[in-house]
Write a protein that holds these residues in place. Structure first.
Motif, PDB file in Angstrom:
ATOM      1  N   TYR A   1      -2.476  -2.785 -11.043  1.00 45.32           N
ATOM      2  CA  TYR A   1      -2.943  -3.495 -12.237  1.00 45.32           C
ATOM      3  C   TYR A   1      -1.862  -3.483 -13.326  1.00 45.32           C
ATOM      4  CZ  TYR A   1      -7.869  -4.130 -10.905  1.00 45.32           C
ATOM      5  OH  TYR A   1      -9.037  -4.547 -10.313  1.00 45.32           O
TER       6      TYR A   1
ATOM      7  N   GLU B   1       0.832  -1.206   0.000  1.00 45.93           N
ATOM      8  CA  GLU B   1       0.000   0.000   0.000  1.00 45.93           C
ATOM      9  C   GLU B   1       0.864   1.253   0.000  1.00 45.93           C
ATOM     10  OE1 GLU B   1      -3.878   1.814   2.385  1.00 45.93           O
ATOM     11  OE2 GLU B   1      -2.961  -0.095   2.999  1.00 45.93           O
TER      12      GLU B   1
ATOM     13  N   ILE C   1      -1.617  -1.148  -3.956  1.00 50.10           N
ATOM     14  CA  ILE C   1      -2.958  -1.465  -3.489  1.00 50.10           C
ATOM     15  C   ILE C   1      -3.454  -0.303  -2.629  1.00 50.10           C
ATOM     16  CG2 ILE C   1      -2.603  -3.963  -3.545  1.00 50.10           C
ATOM     17  CD1 ILE C   1      -2.121  -3.888  -0.532  1.00 50.10           C
ATOM     18  N   ALA C   2      -4.749  -0.317  -2.354  1.00 55.87           N
ATOM     19  CA  ALA C   2      -5.346   0.717  -1.511  1.00 55.87           C
ATOM     20  C   ALA C   2      -6.351   0.071  -0.580  1.00 55.87           C
ATOM     21  CB  ALA C   2      -6.015   1.789  -2.363  1.00 55.87           C
TER      22      ALA C   2
ATOM     23  N   THR D   1      -4.710  -0.835  -7.166  1.00 59.38           N
ATOM     24  CA  THR D   1      -4.707   0.501  -7.754  1.00 59.38           C
ATOM     25  C   THR D   1      -4.358   0.366  -9.236  1.00 59.38           C
ATOM     26  OG1 THR D   1      -2.360   0.823  -7.329  1.00 59.38           O
ATOM     27  CG2 THR D   1      -3.903   1.473  -5.566  1.00 59.38           C
ATOM     28  N   PRO D   2      -4.534   1.417 -10.023  1.00 60.21           N
ATOM     29  CA  PRO D   2      -4.081   1.365 -11.426  1.00 60.21           C
ATOM     30  C   PRO D   2      -2.608   0.968 -11.545  1.00 60.21           C
ATOM     31  CG  PRO D   2      -5.495   3.262 -11.113  1.00 60.21           C
ATOM     32  CD  PRO D   2      -5.277   2.675  -9.745  1.00 60.21           C
ATOM     33  N   HIS D   3      -1.785   1.452 -10.618  1.00 62.30           N
ATOM     34  CA  HIS D   3      -0.362   1.084 -10.622  1.00 62.30           C
ATOM     35  C   HIS D   3      -0.197  -0.417 -10.378  1.00 62.30           C
ATOM     36  CE1 HIS D   3       3.910   1.329 -10.200  1.00 62.30           C
ATOM     37  NE2 HIS D   3       3.921   1.172  -8.885  1.00 62.30           N
TER      38      HIS D   3
ATOM     39  N   ARG E   1      -8.129  -4.952   0.957  1.00 55.27           N
ATOM     40  CA  ARG E   1      -7.444  -4.091   0.005  1.00 55.27           C
ATOM     41  C   ARG E   1      -7.924  -4.348  -1.415  1.00 55.27           C
ATOM     42  NH1 ARG E   1      -4.418  -4.353   4.958  1.00 55.27           N
ATOM     43  NH2 ARG E   1      -2.888  -2.660   4.988  1.00 55.27           N
TER      44      ARG E   1
ATOM     45  N   GLY F   1       2.057   2.046  -3.360  1.00 56.64           N
ATOM     46  CA  GLY F   1       1.043   2.456  -4.318  1.00 56.64           C
ATOM     47  C   GLY F   1       0.465   1.345  -5.168  1.00 56.64           C
TER      48      GLY F   1
END
Length: 264
Positions: free
Chosen positions: A79, A58, A63-64, A75-77, A72, A61
């Motif tokens: 993916y 997290e 997961i969120a 995130t786009p990052h 959780r 960056g």
């Protein structure tokens, strides 16, 4: 300081947990907790250890943590890292390949996009979005006219690729069947194998000089046909929008869901 490549940012344990989290999230559409990761990752790790790794992911960056859940989400990052570095592709059995190919109608380009979108939605349980690439200007194979009613004529365009486009022409008068055939024959004789840009250039002066009672119809066909094929060059299809209602972090945020559906 030298920037490390993406795979070097994470050790093997973190990569496995991130891959498991994304796969579970794709399958279930809900935030993934540490207990689920401990169970499905195949790693002999305690939930506490998993939580520590998740905290690191997290912070980086990948997961969120939604405020409504302890689990959780990617995130786009995350993916992007998954697609570039973690995703493994397993060849499909030949029978499945044939089954998928039979569902895609290659001989009907317009339906191919819709079929591909529906198939994608079925395989992913998400919304399937397929965008046709912008093509070079298609060449015309055939043009036909069909009378619908007084002062309404259906223009039918067939391209060299087999794509079919229809447009309704609102005319200043009623045309007989013989006039429609004569107009179609003239255009097919002069336009077959050309793009509409080439057709406009070739027929612009000819139609002005042509003393014919179907000149107005042919001019309208050239303009409407060009617009129809231009619109078709950027076709897209969306299927399975309702699947988004099953995604918890979307269904729990109606404002976000409305904004997303407004794009469709």
């Amino acid at each position: 300081m030298e920037r490390r490549s993406a795979p070097d940012q994470l050790d093997q344990r973190a990569q496995v947990l991130l891959k498991t989290l994304i796969e579970r999230y794709i399958a279930e559409g809900q935030p993934v907790g540490s207990r689920a990761l401990s169970k499905f990752s195949g790693l002999d790790l305690s939930p506490a250890t998993v939580r520590n790794v998740m905290a690191d992911l997290e912070e980086m960056g990948f997961i969120a943590s939604p405020h409504t859940s302890a689990g959780r989400v990617p995130t786009p990052h995350g993916y992007r890292f998954f697609v570039d570095c973690l995703l493994t592709v397993r060849p499909l059995p030949q029978e499945r390949v044939h089954e998928i190919e039979s569902e895609l109608r290659r001989d009907q380009p317009q339906r191919l996009i819709g079929s591909a979108s529906q198939l994608l939605s079925h395989l992913t349980h998400f919304a399937g979005v397929v965008v046709a690439p912008r093509r070079l200007q298609p060449r015309i194979r055939r043009i036909e006219f069909l009378s619908l009613s007084d002062k309404r004529v259906l223009l039918i365009l067939v391209t060299g690729e087999g794509d079919v486009q229809n447009r309704i022409l609102f005319t200043g008068r009623t045309y007989s069947a013989a006039e429609l055939v004569r107009a179609a024959n003239y255009l097919n004789r002069h336009c077959a194998g050309l793009t509409f840009e080439e057709i406009r250039g070739r027929l612009h002066d000819e139609l002005r000089q042509l003393k014919s009672d179907v000149t107005e119809l042919m001019n309208a066909a050239v303009e409407a046909g060009g617009e129809a094929l231009e619109d078709a060059s950027g076709q897209y299809a969306i299927s399975g929008e309702r699947n988004l209602l099953e995604v918890e972090d979307l269904s729990s945020d109606m404002a976000r869901l409305r904004k997303l559906f407004s794009l469709f």
